[in-house]
Write a protein that holds these residues in place. Structure first.
Motif, PDB file in Angstrom:
ATOM      1  N   GLU A  59      14.095 -24.415  25.933  1.00  0.00           N
ATOM      2  CA  GLU A  59      15.035 -24.134  24.834  1.00  0.00           C
ATOM      3  C   GLU A  59      15.800 -22.834  25.072  1.00  0.00           C
ATOM      4  O   GLU A  59      17.020 -22.775  24.887  1.00  0.00           O
ATOM      5  CB  GLU A  59      14.283 -24.067  23.508  1.00  0.00           C
ATOM      6  CG  GLU A  59      13.707 -25.384  23.073  1.00  0.00           C
ATOM      7  CD  GLU A  59      12.706 -25.280  21.928  1.00  0.00           C
ATOM      8  OE1 GLU A  59      12.261 -26.342  21.463  1.00  0.00           O
ATOM      9  OE2 GLU A  59      12.367 -24.157  21.496  1.00  0.00           O
ATOM     10  N   VAL A  60      15.083 -21.802  25.479  1.00  0.00           N
ATOM     11  CA  VAL A  60      15.741 -20.523  25.748  1.00  0.00           C
ATOM     12  C   VAL A  60      16.688 -20.659  26.936  1.00  0.00           C
ATOM     13  O   VAL A  60      17.824 -20.188  26.891  1.00  0.00           O
ATOM     14  CB  VAL A  60      14.705 -19.396  25.984  1.00  0.00           C
ATOM     15  CG1 VAL A  60      15.403 -18.105  26.403  1.00  0.00           C
ATOM     16  CG2 VAL A  60      13.863 -19.164  24.733  1.00  0.00           C
ATOM     17  N   ASN A  61      16.234 -21.334  27.996  1.00  0.00           N
ATOM     18  CA  ASN A  61      17.090 -21.528  29.166  1.00  0.00           C
ATOM     19  C   ASN A  61      18.341 -22.323  28.829  1.00  0.00           C
ATOM     20  O   ASN A  61      19.428 -22.004  29.312  1.00  0.00           O
ATOM     21  CB  ASN A  61      16.317 -22.208  30.298  1.00  0.00           C
ATOM     22  CG  ASN A  61      15.392 -21.246  30.995  1.00  0.00           C
ATOM     23  OD1 ASN A  61      15.745 -20.098  31.238  1.00  0.00           O
ATOM     24  ND2 ASN A  61      14.203 -21.706  31.318  1.00  0.00           N
ATOM     25  N   PHE A  63      19.864 -22.455  25.901  1.00  0.00           N
ATOM     26  CA  PHE A  63      20.737 -21.556  25.136  1.00  0.00           C
ATOM     27  C   PHE A  63      21.425 -20.547  26.059  1.00  0.00           C
ATOM     28  O   PHE A  63      22.643 -20.369  26.001  1.00  0.00           O
ATOM     29  CB  PHE A  63      19.932 -20.824  24.060  1.00  0.00           C
ATOM     30  CG  PHE A  63      20.710 -19.739  23.364  1.00  0.00           C
ATOM     31  CD1 PHE A  63      21.615 -20.057  22.363  1.00  0.00           C
ATOM     32  CD2 PHE A  63      20.549 -18.415  23.729  1.00  0.00           C
ATOM     33  CE1 PHE A  63      22.355 -19.055  21.724  1.00  0.00           C
ATOM     34  CE2 PHE A  63      21.272 -17.414  23.103  1.00  0.00           C
ATOM     35  CZ  PHE A  63      22.183 -17.737  22.101  1.00  0.00           C
ATOM     36  N   LEU A  64      20.646 -19.887  26.903  1.00  0.00           N
ATOM     37  CA  LEU A  64      21.213 -18.851  27.774  1.00  0.00           C
ATOM     38  C   LEU A  64      22.178 -19.429  28.802  1.00  0.00           C
ATOM     39  O   LEU A  64      23.149 -18.757  29.186  1.00  0.00           O
ATOM     40  CB  LEU A  64      20.089 -18.081  28.470  1.00  0.00           C
ATOM     41  CG  LEU A  64      19.233 -17.201  27.568  1.00  0.00           C
ATOM     42  CD1 LEU A  64      18.076 -16.587  28.349  1.00  0.00           C
ATOM     43  CD2 LEU A  64      20.062 -16.113  26.887  1.00  0.00           C
ATOM     44  N   SER A  65      21.949 -20.655  29.240  1.00  0.00           N
ATOM     45  CA  SER A  65      22.837 -21.284  30.222  1.00  0.00           C
ATOM     46  C   SER A  65      24.240 -21.519  29.666  1.00  0.00           C
ATOM     47  O   SER A  65      25.199 -21.624  30.432  1.00  0.00           O
ATOM     48  CB  SER A  65      22.253 -22.620  30.687  1.00  0.00           C
ATOM     49  OG  SER A  65      21.079 -22.395  31.418  1.00  0.00           O
ATOM     50  N   LYS A  66      24.354 -21.586  28.362  1.00  0.00           N
ATOM     51  CA  LYS A  66      25.658 -21.814  27.720  1.00  0.00           C
ATOM     52  C   LYS A  66      26.403 -20.516  27.419  1.00  0.00           C
ATOM     53  O   LYS A  66      27.520 -20.546  26.904  1.00  0.00           O
ATOM     54  CB  LYS A  66      25.459 -22.605  26.426  1.00  0.00           C
ATOM     55  CG  LYS A  66      24.923 -24.002  26.664  1.00  0.00           C
ATOM     56  CD  LYS A  66      24.635 -24.705  25.363  1.00  0.00           C
ATOM     57  CE  LYS A  66      24.028 -26.074  25.621  1.00  0.00           C
ATOM     58  NZ  LYS A  66      23.592 -26.726  24.385  1.00  0.00           N
ATOM     59  N   GLN A  67      25.791 -19.382  27.734  1.00  0.00           N
ATOM     60  CA  GLN A  67      26.386 -18.077  27.426  1.00  0.00           C
ATOM     61  C   GLN A  67      27.164 -17.570  28.639  1.00  0.00           C
ATOM     62  O   GLN A  67      26.920 -17.987  29.767  1.00  0.00           O
ATOM     63  CB  GLN A  67      25.300 -17.078  27.025  1.00  0.00           C
ATOM     64  CG  GLN A  67      24.401 -17.548  25.892  1.00  0.00           C
ATOM     65  CD  GLN A  67      25.162 -18.094  24.690  1.00  0.00           C
ATOM     66  OE1 GLN A  67      26.122 -17.508  24.220  1.00  0.00           O
ATOM     67  NE2 GLN A  67      24.729 -19.254  24.210  1.00  0.00           N
ATOM     68  N   ILE A 140      10.278 -17.279  16.907  1.00  0.00           N
ATOM     69  CA  ILE A 140      11.501 -17.999  16.566  1.00  0.00           C
ATOM     70  C   ILE A 140      11.544 -19.385  17.203  1.00  0.00           C
ATOM     71  O   ILE A 140      10.846 -19.677  18.170  1.00  0.00           O
ATOM     72  CB  ILE A 140      12.745 -17.194  16.982  1.00  0.00           C
ATOM     73  CG1 ILE A 140      12.773 -16.974  18.503  1.00  0.00           C
ATOM     74  CG2 ILE A 140      12.805 -15.867  16.239  1.00  0.00           C
ATOM     75  CD1 ILE A 140      14.074 -16.399  19.019  1.00  0.00           C
ATOM     76  N   THR A 141      12.423 -20.210  16.633  1.00  0.00           N
ATOM     77  CA  THR A 141      12.675 -21.544  17.158  1.00  0.00           C
ATOM     78  C   THR A 141      14.040 -21.545  17.845  1.00  0.00           C
ATOM     79  O   THR A 141      14.803 -20.577  17.736  1.00  0.00           O
ATOM     80  CB  THR A 141      12.702 -22.582  16.022  1.00  0.00           C
ATOM     81  OG1 THR A 141      13.780 -22.247  15.135  1.00  0.00           O
ATOM     82  CG2 THR A 141      11.379 -22.605  15.272  1.00  0.00           C
ATOM     83  N   LEU A 145      17.865 -18.918  17.780  1.00  0.00           N
ATOM     84  CA  LEU A 145      18.346 -18.149  18.925  1.00  0.00           C
ATOM     85  C   LEU A 145      19.745 -17.564  18.736  1.00  0.00           C
ATOM     86  O   LEU A 145      19.960 -16.394  19.033  1.00  0.00           O
ATOM     87  CB  LEU A 145      18.288 -18.987  20.198  1.00  0.00           C
ATOM     88  CG  LEU A 145      16.954 -19.033  20.902  1.00  0.00           C
ATOM     89  CD1 LEU A 145      16.933 -20.129  21.967  1.00  0.00           C
ATOM     90  CD2 LEU A 145      16.604 -17.688  21.506  1.00  0.00           C
ATOM     91  N   PRO A 146      20.731 -18.332  18.245  1.00  0.00           N
ATOM     92  CA  PRO A 146      22.065 -17.739  18.091  1.00  0.00           C
ATOM     93  C   PRO A 146      22.076 -16.512  17.177  1.00  0.00           C
ATOM     94  O   PRO A 146      22.792 -15.541  17.455  1.00  0.00           O
ATOM     95  CB  PRO A 146      22.904 -18.874  17.496  1.00  0.00           C
ATOM     96  CG  PRO A 146      22.193 -20.127  17.930  1.00  0.00           C
ATOM     97  CD  PRO A 146      20.733 -19.771  17.926  1.00  0.00           C
TER      98      PRO A 146
END
Length: 150
Positions: A59-61, A63-67, A140-141, A145-146
């Motif tokens: 999930e974190v990866n 999210f971060l991959s889209k930044q 957190i879920t 994250l955002p």
């Protein structure tokens, strides 16, 4: 001599086994990233995300991959994945090659005795820091994250 050293060694081992708490100071430390390069984490860090499970790490990866490039640095943040429970053959053959494809840095915990970070099943641990001192610890879920980076 050994009689005097054993209590010191035992006390330091016990202290290292205690998870960080609010108001604790996190001394600078180093971990290897997904490219097996040691990276240091220092007092300039404001956010620290720690994942203990494959699902929360994914999930974190995601999210971060889209930044944008440099997102973690821009936010004075770091992402740590505790992969100590993963068999080394799986780590080397599958997990690390996949992690190397991510545009962001992932610091890795290989040692199952590294218990300094708190964990809660199904959640990512978020540490908010100020000059190396923990101000807040939350679990957190992926939906949260955002907001972490706003």
């Amino acid at each position: 001599m050994l009689r005097f050293l054993l209590p010191i060694i035992f006390a330091s081992t016990v202290l290292l086994a205690q998870p960080f708490k609010v108001h604790d100071t996190i001394a600078p430390f180093s971990l290897a990233n997904q490219f097996d390069v040691k990276k240091s984490v220092g007092k300039n860090l404001k956010l620290l995300l720690v994942s203990f499970e494959k699902s929360t790490g994914a999930e974190v990866n995601e999210f971060l991959s889209k930044q944008p490039a440099g997102f973690l640095t821009q936010h004075q943040a770091a992402f740590i994945a505790n992969i100590s429970g993963m068999p080394m053959i799986i780590t080397k053959m599958f997990a690390l090659p996949k992690m190397r494809g991510y545009p962001h840095q992932i610091l890795l915990i290989y040692d199952e005795n590294d218990t300094r970070f708190m964990q809660k099943e199904g959640k990512t641990t978020l540490y908010k820091l100020n000059n190396g001192v923990i101000q807040d610890i939350t679990f957190i879920t992926k939906e949260q994250l955002p907001q972490v980076f706003n």
